[in-house]
Scaffold this motif. Structure first.
Motif, PDB file in Angstrom:
ATOM      1  N   ASP A 151     -50.305  -5.035 -89.307  1.00  0.00           N
ATOM      2  CA  ASP A 151     -49.955  -4.271 -90.501  1.00  0.00           C
ATOM      3  C   ASP A 151     -49.034  -3.115 -90.121  1.00  0.00           C
ATOM      4  OD1 ASP A 151     -51.641  -2.404 -89.321  1.00  0.00           O
ATOM      5  OD2 ASP A 151     -53.342  -2.985 -90.586  1.00  0.00           O
TER       6      ASP A 151
ATOM      7  N   THR B 110     -50.065   0.576-102.150  1.00  0.00           N
ATOM      8  CA  THR B 110     -49.795  -0.566-101.256  1.00  0.00           C
ATOM      9  C   THR B 110     -49.769  -1.873-102.041  1.00  0.00           C
ATOM     10  OG1 THR B 110     -52.066  -1.244-100.724  1.00  0.00           O
ATOM     11  CG2 THR B 110     -51.157   0.631 -99.475  1.00  0.00           C
TER      12      THR B 110
ATOM     13  N   PRO C 107     -49.803  -6.271-101.072  1.00  0.00           N
ATOM     14  CA  PRO C 107     -50.100  -7.206 -99.981  1.00  0.00           C
ATOM     15  C   PRO C 107     -49.017  -8.268 -99.815  1.00  0.00           C
ATOM     16  CG  PRO C 107     -51.146  -7.987-101.953  1.00  0.00           C
ATOM     17  CD  PRO C 107     -50.347  -6.757-102.351  1.00  0.00           C
TER      18      PRO C 107
ATOM     19  N   PRO D 146     -45.418  -7.193 -97.566  1.00  0.00           N
ATOM     20  CA  PRO D 146     -46.418  -6.168 -97.857  1.00  0.00           C
ATOM     21  C   PRO D 146     -45.717  -4.805 -97.787  1.00  0.00           C
ATOM     22  CG  PRO D 146     -47.208  -7.696 -96.177  1.00  0.00           C
ATOM     23  CD  PRO D 146     -45.737  -7.961 -96.360  1.00  0.00           C
TER      24      PRO D 146
ATOM     25  N   ASP E  40     -43.218  -4.391 -94.791  1.00  0.00           N
ATOM     26  CA  ASP E  40     -43.670  -5.154 -93.626  1.00  0.00           C
ATOM     27  C   ASP E  40     -42.882  -6.457 -93.576  1.00  0.00           C
ATOM     28  OD1 ASP E  40     -44.913  -6.758 -91.787  1.00  0.00           O
ATOM     29  OD2 ASP E  40     -46.947  -6.442 -92.576  1.00  0.00           O
TER      30      ASP E  40
ATOM     31  N   THR F 258     -44.200  -6.999 -87.816  1.00  0.00           N
ATOM     32  CA  THR F 258     -45.622  -7.207 -87.484  1.00  0.00           C
ATOM     33  C   THR F 258     -45.800  -8.668 -87.085  1.00  0.00           C
ATOM     34  OG1 THR F 258     -46.237  -7.869 -89.725  1.00  0.00           O
ATOM     35  CG2 THR F 258     -46.380  -5.511 -89.211  1.00  0.00           C
TER      36      THR F 258
ATOM     37  N   THR G  98     -46.989 -11.203 -88.282  1.00  0.00           N
ATOM     38  CA  THR G  98     -47.364 -12.050 -89.414  1.00  0.00           C
ATOM     39  C   THR G  98     -46.148 -12.895 -89.787  1.00  0.00           C
ATOM     40  OG1 THR G  98     -46.708 -10.338 -90.976  1.00  0.00           O
ATOM     41  CG2 THR G  98     -49.007 -10.345 -90.270  1.00  0.00           C
TER      42      THR G  98
END
Lengths: 801, 801
Positions: free
Chosen positions: B130, B195, B197, B296, B321, B357, B359
């Motif tokens: 994250d 925030t 996601p 995100p 992100d 990140t 991900t």
């Protein structure tokens, strides 16, 4: 790039057999269609019973002419000049092989089987199979009242009163000077009649197409030489917009003119729309033979000359046998203007006819009507020389077109077509001498020069012959679009078809040259008529020249855009910029430059597009045939040496020397192979190619055992070519067809020199040659010694001169 | 044609399932490829042993990252802005799902089986999942020394010293006015953090491509939104020219931004060139979930306002992100400029970061960075209103951009975007009142107006919320070519992708309008990058507007050519001619006219081609972020009414009313469906859509059982839309994304009004809502009554004001 001997861009795929021919395409859910063809040369279709076929396994649809006529969504009559053809015979079948019905089934075998189950009731009608029969009084009419048929190109097909109820398709008349006065002035008159037979194109890949209909849009993958025109025909037949019909052509396995007219596409399209399934229509080799051929011809020429060889009058009746449907015959007959050959003649009277007969439709064929007239006029020249006792070379040199001379159409041939040079050169190459040195039997060696004159039967004799021809071309609708990409590479979009002639390579060379890019930086698209601009056809030896010009115009447009963008990016005046090696450079400051890639990227335009068009320059007067017949003229010379076995009648071509004026050769490899290929086509048509019908109009030789094409054994023992180039230019003269028409008369003139008899009917089969030798030896009429004395009727005018 | 509710041109094929999706394409000899993906979130690839896979039945090739690195014919690193990605992990795998190797086999099953046989030795590395983790001191670096990576678009990705050895991809800085002075002047300061996601695109059709390499030419059939760019990437990777890479796109089964970046195409192309066979790469649904997602985000906003509601200062840290590879993150972070929302703010300080990140790579996603900032700024507006005790509608009306105001980027919004009208309209439609009337438990009826304020747990409570957003678009490289055919029909060539949004229909309407043709006379091609001109992408709600403009320019060019040709054909001055209903007419003499078909046919040109380009107008200063951020601005308003079950935490959307300014609706059906579709996307992302990773970085819900998208049950019980049009114009504002960003904050504001607590983290799952209700009822921090009091940290500045 110009003049480079680069290999074909698709060479690897050609060698490895991985080209995407339409013939190899299969689509998911595709149906296979097979055609039922008429067994009668002329018959009214009374009733078609497709019930058994429809009930057969796998059959999805059967279509008949009646179905076409009854469908309000169709307008089935079509044709490039006169709309006299339908995809299936609607009222009558007009030749043996005329499509009468078609079956679409899940598998090809099922379609073939089901075709056999269709029952057709015919009313058989009397038929005509040749020009004489078609023109005889009371002859059965193929298209009675045909003048009611719509004309697609009224600019070509003007109404001609009195021809409604004849088998004459159309007449082209050429009137120049005073023909009566010309013959009155003439000191010698020579009149002869020459004929040529039907010939098959024999492409390796037979005609085929796959059609798919989705979203109101028809997509057709086809083996066709004229994708843009095909799209327009299909759109017309299916009452669609041209914008909704997409014709995609990858590469043809040969065309030679026989794939200009849509043969499978309309049927595939109609079936695809009906069944909502992709449909393939693909012809067998036997069907290919009854689908399109070369026009048989009969040409009578009456020439008036002065004793010094000056041509003063030319009268000709030119008949092209168009077969059962007119296709391009209405326009092809204009080639009667070339019945004079490439010579100055002040007084001309030509009537050139297209005629319907109950044979397969005659289409374009490499040379487009010129081989027929060349066969006549170049033997006629030798006949005239014989009548005058003159060297045939000297006769030609005396009359052949020089820069500034007017052609039969009245147009001035400003360009030097190099006839004199090429004639002398070919003569030298074959060791031409006049009078011919006495020559004895030869052993087939090529190097031997003067040998001996004709000897008795049983001996092999040799002779030499010359021929000169002139051929025009077509410029209609040549358009190109180019797209310069962000990396400076260039896509070229045209509807020019790659069919083995190397168009993709040569057009890329031209684009690369104009764009100052390496050849690797240019890619030419294959036709996709939704995306590539209109082009009339890949034919008439026109693409390298006219599409090349259109491409150059399109590239010039992009170059101007590059200069305009670079001017602001370089903060320079556009006039101070020039293009060099893929970059825009400030003149005199080579350091101040931007590559094409930099310019496109900086401008954030993504790609730059330019389009180019080469305008049409042809216009002939309907009454006189005078005007401009071609935007450009292509000369060819053939010098031939033959040996004839007087025991068997077999003619062996010892040597061919071709003389051509390609302007500039973009790719010499391609040019040389085109000349060789066209010349071999000529050899085949000279010596043995002929479609032979029986009395019922059934083609007796629809296969490659009975219909021969040249093999390696038929290649002349020596083959040479002289190309006169324009150095440092990119002025192109087409070459794809030009050599062909000169071959047959040159060989025939050589045979005449060898035997002392003249063959006026093609081909020079051993049987025909042997018959003439026998007639000669029996002293039969026309069988006397000396070139020019054999063959058809001839009249001297010495007495009256 | 403009404003007509015509059905989609491909409606029949959509209904009958016969569209040619790339997913359904099979080619003869085609290989099937399957990808081996990393099981580790961050791991050095030590060794890949493919020997067992290569020996498995049917396997033709196995490719690893090492193979890519070792091949001098490849340049494997690529990316739209920074070249930090390779088709297969070369040095390290950077997320669970990162492609490590690929197998091509004769059948799909064989490929799947062989993938299992590949043995990979990894060195597992620490990973970050994250934004916080990625930015923590000493965090493991995904791309250490990444600034050495090549930048593909240096105009976007300027060098930013000091970031080489961080996980920061790139930073966008916006500086406007005097932020210190602004906060000094402010009477109230509100600061909160919001925030969002990761979210999946979930197109019905997964990513897929088929590549075929022949004749030095690569042809790729793909499901991609950016065919021109894809061709350029593949050309770059394979060291080919763009002219030699042809990307063909039929129709996409959905894209939503996730199909802008090539995911399968480079692998298919490399394998096709290696094997000389066509190769398909197609993703499973599970793979689709780990291929591309939405960024995100974490966004902190500190707002300085006057007591009368005037916004005077805006400070924001915006973190996107980007996942493991940068894709479009370097440019997407520019959307930090919209963290102010559509409001006048004189003093602004925004730092907008893209962060790596471990991900899945975050890509473009419907709304392109705006949903993240809108989620923040529109809840912030309600929080400010709460802090001021002011009607949120009045606060918005006081500050919202009016014609002539300057946006955060300093550019003047000259156009009336109708914010005030649309805000008032949406408020009226949802029965907005301030202060909200006390409202009791509702039974889900929509018609009910003011009901009751929030009640105790166990009761269903209702609330209403508003949101206003602003979205830019992109104009880069929009080009069109049009071809007018001999029958007057028009082909339009663009690289715009049909992906369900109706581009083929709407662009045809625009072309038909400009060309004065019926819609049936126009056909828009699907992309084929060898033939269709460059277009950046079908995204950013840009195609109808910018491609429409490019098409109109191209048509205008053809119209001028028609007038020029008609001038000579009609013997009139070009200035005296005008275009009407597919014809050129002499002004004032309607009888003197030529249809387009007549003009093209008479001129013998075959077709007329025109090209058009819509220029780029965007430029932002690197230091200040000031300049022009978009060629056009798109407003959206959402009014929402919700009911929250305080026992379960379930939020039900009773009503949504969208307010939009489409300029002119080319096709109202499409516009309305776009608004509905985008709004439903918004509902899903508001209520339940979320990618959930476990501690190892493994996605826990890569399927449509565990990852929910909206169903019919999630459609708001009432849905309305107000469209403000510019009558009689064809000025288009894109609509495909615009409604989406407004939905989530409007619903969250309604939930806050209903519950008295604010959800600052998406989505509003029952669990999250229930937790807030419990905190509220326990009197936990941030759980107090009243909108604006719940959620993240907030600081008032009343004392200092």
């Amino acid at each position: 790039m110009i003049g480079e001997r680069v290999p074909m861009v698709d060479a690897y795929e050609r060698i490895t057999g991985t080209i995407d021919y339409a013939q190899n395409l299969t689509l998911p859910g595709m149906l296979y269609a097979r055609i039922l063809r008429s067994a009668h040369a002329h018959a009214r279709v009374i009733r078609v019973d497709a019930s058994k076929a429809l009930a057969a396994p796998g059959v999805v649809a059967v279509l008949t002419g009646a179905d076409l006529a009854a469908d309000p969504g169709l307008k089935p009559w079509f044709g490039p000049f006169i709309k006299d053809r339908a995809p299936l015979a609607i009222d009558k079948a007009r030749y043996v092989g005329d499509p009468v019905a078609i079956v679409a089934a899940e598998t090809d075998d099922q379609a073939c089987d089901a075709v056999e189950l269709i029952e057709v009731e015919y009313e058989v009608l009397p038929a005509v199979f040749d020009i004489e029969g078609a023109l005889a009084p009371g002859a059965p009419l193929l298209h009675p009242g045909k003048r009611h048929l719509e004309s697609f190109r009224p600019d070509i097909v003007a109404r001609q009163p009195g021809l409604e109820d004849t088998n004459v398709i159309h007449v082209y008349k050429l009137r120049r000077g005073d023909i009566e006065a010309g013959f009155a002035e003439a000191e010698v008159v020579v009149e002869r009649t020459y004929t040529t037979p039907g010939v098959a194109h024999v492409p390796f890949e037979t005609h085929n197409a796959v059609a798919d209909y989705k979203g109101g849009k028809m997509t057709i993958w086809s083996s066709i030489q004229a994708p843009s025109s095909c799209g327009a025909y299909v759109a017309g037949i299916l009452r669609m917009n041209i914008s909704d019909v997409r014709v995609i052509v990858s590469t043809l396995g040969g065309g030679y003119g026989g794939k200009i007219d849509p043969m499978c596409e309309p049927l595939a399209a109609i079936l695809a729309r009906r069944t909502r399934r992709p449909v393939r229509v693909s012809l067998t080799r036997a069907e290919e033979f009854v689908t399109a051929g070369k026009h048989p011809s009969r040409i009578r020429i009456r020439s008036g000359v002065m004793r010094d060889g000056t041509l003063v009058a030319h009268e000709a009746d030119v008949y092209y046998d168009g077969g059962s449907y007119s296709l391009n015959t209405p326009e092809k007959i204009y080639r009667g203007y070339a019945s004079t050959g490439p010579y100055r003649v002040p007084n001309i009277h030509v009537d050139s006819y297209g005629v319907y007969t109950n044979t397969l439709p005659a289409s374009a064929f490499r040379g487009y009507g010129i081989p027929q007239v060349a066969w006549a006029h170049e033997q006629q020249m030798d006949a005239i020389a014989e009548a005058l006792g003159m060297d045939p070379l000297a006769l030609r040199l005396k009359n052949v077109l020089q820069p500034g001379d007017q052609f039969s159409t009245g147009e001035t041939i400003a360009e030097n077509l190099h006839y004199s040079e090429l004639l002398r050169d070919a003569a030298e190459h074959i060791g031409w001498a006049w009078p011919p040195a006495p020559r004895g039997p030869g052993a087939g060696t090529v190097t031997g020069t003067a040998a001996g004159a004709s000897a008795g039967a049983g001996a092999r004799v040799r002779g030499k012959g010359l021929a000169a021809i002139i051929k025009g071309t077509a410029s209609y609708g040549a358009n190109a679009v180019v797209k310069l990409n962000a990396d400076g590479s260039l896509n070229v979009l045209t509807s020019t078809v790659e069919m083995g002639q190397g168009a993709l390579t040569v057009l890329a060379q031209i684009a690369a040259h104009e764009a100052t890019l390496p050849l690797s930086g240019v890619r030419v698209s294959t036709p996709d008529t939704a995306n590539t601009p209109f082009d009339q056809m890949t034919a008439a030896s026109r693409s390298t020249n006219f599409m090349g010009r259109a491409i150059r115009r399109a590239v010039k447009s992009v170059k101007q855009q590059l200069i305009d963008l670079a001017a602001s990016q370089l903060e320079a005046a556009a006039g101070d910029l020039e293009i060099q090696d893929g970059a825009v450079v400030v003149k005199g400051s080579p350091g101040r430059r931007l590559t094409f890639a930099q310019i496109v990227t900086t401008s954030k335009v993504g790609s730059l597009v330019g389009s180019g068009h080469e305008p049409v320059k042809v216009k002939l007067d309907v009454e006189t045939g005078q005007g401009v017949a071609s935007p450009q003229w292509h000369p060819a010379i053939c010098g031939a040496e033959v040996e004839v076995d007087q025991e068997t009648g077999k003619v062996t071509v010892l040597q061919l020397h071709m003389g051509l004026y390609p302007g500039r050769m973009i790719n010499p490899i391609h040019c040389e192979l085109q000349v060789l290929g066209a010349s071999l086509f000529g050899v085949g048509q000279t010596l043995f190619e002929e479609l032979v019908w029986d009395e019922q109009g059934v083609l007796t030789n629809p296969n490659l055992s009975d219909y021969m094409i040249p093999s390696f054994l038929d290649v002349p023992r020596a083959f040479g070519q002289t190309m006169i180039e324009i150095p440092d230019s990119i002025d192109v003269h087409g070459l794809g067809e030009t050599p062909l028409p000169a071959v047959a008369p040159a060989i025939a003139n050589a045979v005449a020199q060898a035997l002392g008899v003249r063959v006026v009917d093609l081909p020079l089969t051993p049987e025909r040659v042997l018959r003439l030798i026998h007639e000669r030896d029996r002293g039969a009429p026309g069988g006397g010694r000396g070139a020019g004395a054999g063959g058809a009727s001839t009249s001297g005018k010495e007495a009256s001169a």
